[in-house]
Motif scaffolding. Sequence first.
Motif, PDB file in Angstrom:
ATOM      1  N   HIS A   1      28.327  17.550  -2.827  1.00 36.95           N
ATOM      2  CA  HIS A   1      28.120  18.343  -1.615  1.00 36.95           C
ATOM      3  C   HIS A   1      27.891  17.470  -0.379  1.00 36.95           C
ATOM      4  O   HIS A   1      26.947  17.667   0.365  1.00 36.95           O
ATOM      5  N   ILE A   2      28.776  16.490  -0.183  1.00 42.80           N
ATOM      6  CA  ILE A   2      28.645  15.671   1.012  1.00 42.80           C
ATOM      7  C   ILE A   2      29.153  16.458   2.227  1.00 42.80           C
ATOM      8  O   ILE A   2      29.961  17.384   2.094  1.00 42.80           O
ATOM      9  N   ASP A   3      28.676  16.104   3.394  1.00 38.15           N
ATOM     10  CA  ASP A   3      29.063  16.819   4.609  1.00 38.15           C
ATOM     11  C   ASP A   3      30.333  16.216   5.209  1.00 38.15           C
ATOM     12  O   ASP A   3      30.906  15.249   4.686  1.00 38.15           O
ATOM     13  N   LYS A   4      30.760  16.806   6.318  1.00 41.34           N
ATOM     14  CA  LYS A   4      32.005  16.386   6.958  1.00 41.34           C
ATOM     15  C   LYS A   4      31.958  14.916   7.374  1.00 41.34           C
ATOM     16  O   LYS A   4      32.926  14.179   7.159  1.00 41.34           O
ATOM     17  N   THR A   5      30.857  14.490   7.949  1.00 44.57           N
ATOM     18  CA  THR A   5      30.747  13.096   8.391  1.00 44.57           C
ATOM     19  C   THR A   5      30.903  12.136   7.219  1.00 44.57           C
ATOM     20  O   THR A   5      31.666  11.169   7.294  1.00 44.57           O
ATOM     21  N   ALA A   6      30.202  12.412   6.123  1.00 48.54           N
ATOM     22  CA  ALA A   6      30.304  11.546   4.940  1.00 48.54           C
ATOM     23  C   ALA A   6      31.714  11.586   4.362  1.00 48.54           C
ATOM     24  O   ALA A   6      32.251  10.554   3.955  1.00 48.54           O
ATOM     25  N   TYR A   7      32.332  12.769   4.321  1.00 50.93           N
ATOM     26  CA  TYR A   7      33.704  12.875   3.815  1.00 50.93           C
ATOM     27  C   TYR A   7      34.652  12.025   4.652  1.00 50.93           C
ATOM     28  O   TYR A   7      35.464  11.265   4.121  1.00 50.93           O
ATOM     29  N   MET A   8      34.543  12.137   5.985  1.00 47.10           N
ATOM     30  CA  MET A   8      35.450  11.393   6.861  1.00 47.10           C
ATOM     31  C   MET A   8      35.234   9.883   6.746  1.00 47.10           C
ATOM     32  O   MET A   8      36.181   9.119   6.880  1.00 47.10           O
ATOM     33  N   GLN A   9      34.035   9.447   6.456  1.00 51.76           N
ATOM     34  CA  GLN A   9      33.748   8.024   6.313  1.00 51.76           C
ATOM     35  C   GLN A   9      34.114   7.496   4.933  1.00 51.76           C
ATOM     36  O   GLN A   9      34.669   6.411   4.795  1.00 51.76           O
ATOM     37  N   ARG A  10      33.797   8.269   3.894  1.00 48.11           N
ATOM     38  CA  ARG A  10      33.909   7.791   2.518  1.00 48.11           C
ATOM     39  C   ARG A  10      35.246   8.123   1.858  1.00 48.11           C
ATOM     40  O   ARG A  10      35.818   7.293   1.156  1.00 48.11           O
ATOM     41  N   CYS A  11      35.726   9.330   2.059  1.00 43.46           N
ATOM     42  CA  CYS A  11      36.892   9.804   1.310  1.00 43.46           C
ATOM     43  C   CYS A  11      38.195   9.765   2.107  1.00 43.46           C
ATOM     44  O   CYS A  11      39.242   9.415   1.568  1.00 43.46           O
ATOM     45  N   PHE A  12      38.140  10.155   3.364  1.00 44.60           N
ATOM     46  CA  PHE A  12      39.359  10.289   4.155  1.00 44.60           C
ATOM     47  C   PHE A  12      40.174   9.002   4.235  1.00 44.60           C
ATOM     48  O   PHE A  12      41.404   9.054   4.157  1.00 44.60           O
ATOM     49  N   PRO A  13      39.563   7.838   4.364  1.00 43.72           N
ATOM     50  CA  PRO A  13      40.367   6.615   4.506  1.00 43.72           C
ATOM     51  C   PRO A  13      40.969   6.075   3.206  1.00 43.72           C
ATOM     52  O   PRO A  13      41.468   4.957   3.190  1.00 43.72           O
ATOM     53  N   THR A  14      40.951   6.826   2.114  1.00 40.73           N
ATOM     54  CA  THR A  14      41.373   6.283   0.820  1.00 40.73           C
ATOM     55  C   THR A  14      42.837   6.527   0.452  1.00 40.73           C
ATOM     56  O   THR A  14      43.268   6.120  -0.619  1.00 40.73           O
ATOM     57  N   ALA A  15      43.606   7.171   1.304  1.00 42.64           N
ATOM     58  CA  ALA A  15      44.987   7.515   0.943  1.00 42.64           C
ATOM     59  C   ALA A  15      45.843   6.283   0.673  1.00 42.64           C
ATOM     60  O   ALA A  15      46.820   6.364  -0.078  1.00 42.64           O
ATOM     61  N   GLY A  16      45.484   5.145   1.221  1.00 39.97           N
ATOM     62  CA  GLY A  16      46.261   3.930   1.014  1.00 39.97           C
ATOM     63  C   GLY A  16      46.290   3.449  -0.421  1.00 39.97           C
ATOM     64  O   GLY A  16      47.116   2.617  -0.786  1.00 39.97           O
ATOM     65  N   ARG A  17      45.425   3.995  -1.254  1.00 40.63           N
ATOM     66  CA  ARG A  17      45.428   3.558  -2.656  1.00 40.63           C
ATOM     67  C   ARG A  17      46.519   4.231  -3.476  1.00 40.63           C
ATOM     68  O   ARG A  17      46.763   3.870  -4.619  1.00 40.63           O
ATOM     69  N   PHE A  18      47.226   5.206  -2.867  1.00 35.02           N
ATOM     70  CA  PHE A  18      48.294   5.914  -3.575  1.00 35.02           C
ATOM     71  C   PHE A  18      49.648   5.301  -3.255  1.00 35.02           C
ATOM     72  O   PHE A  18      49.942   4.991  -2.104  1.00 35.02           O
ATOM     73  N   SER A  19      50.487   5.164  -4.283  1.00 34.91           N
ATOM     74  CA  SER A  19      51.870   4.791  -4.023  1.00 34.91           C
ATOM     75  C   SER A  19      52.744   6.042  -3.936  1.00 34.91           C
ATOM     76  O   SER A  19      53.837   6.001  -3.383  1.00 34.91           O
TER      77      SER A  19
END
Length: 115
Positions: A39-57
Amino acid sequence: MSNTEIVRAMFAAYLAGDHDTADRLLAEDLAFTSPQDDHIDKTAYMQRCFPTAGRFSSHKILQLLDADGDHVLVLYEYDLATGGRYRNVEYITVRDGQICDVQVFFGGPAQAPAR
């Protein structure tokens, strides 16, 4: 936009790293839950999760379903740049044109269909 269109647009924003579009599509009171996030909030999501798309091919939505009034189910498959193919499911709540709740269920490695 329909709820499924909003969810599809959010996935596109995530994969493109489009912070402005994601910010518009995510409610200020967003709650994001996954096996790694409780249950992380929007700020935590944008910092922690949003920048991870580069790990996908690769990343592909396999099913995108309007579950009921405010809910959308998404099944997607992705390949990691480091190897391995996986599938996850997300149960997403959309209210007033914004995503306000995301519950991610991690799947195991995706298997090739039986022949």
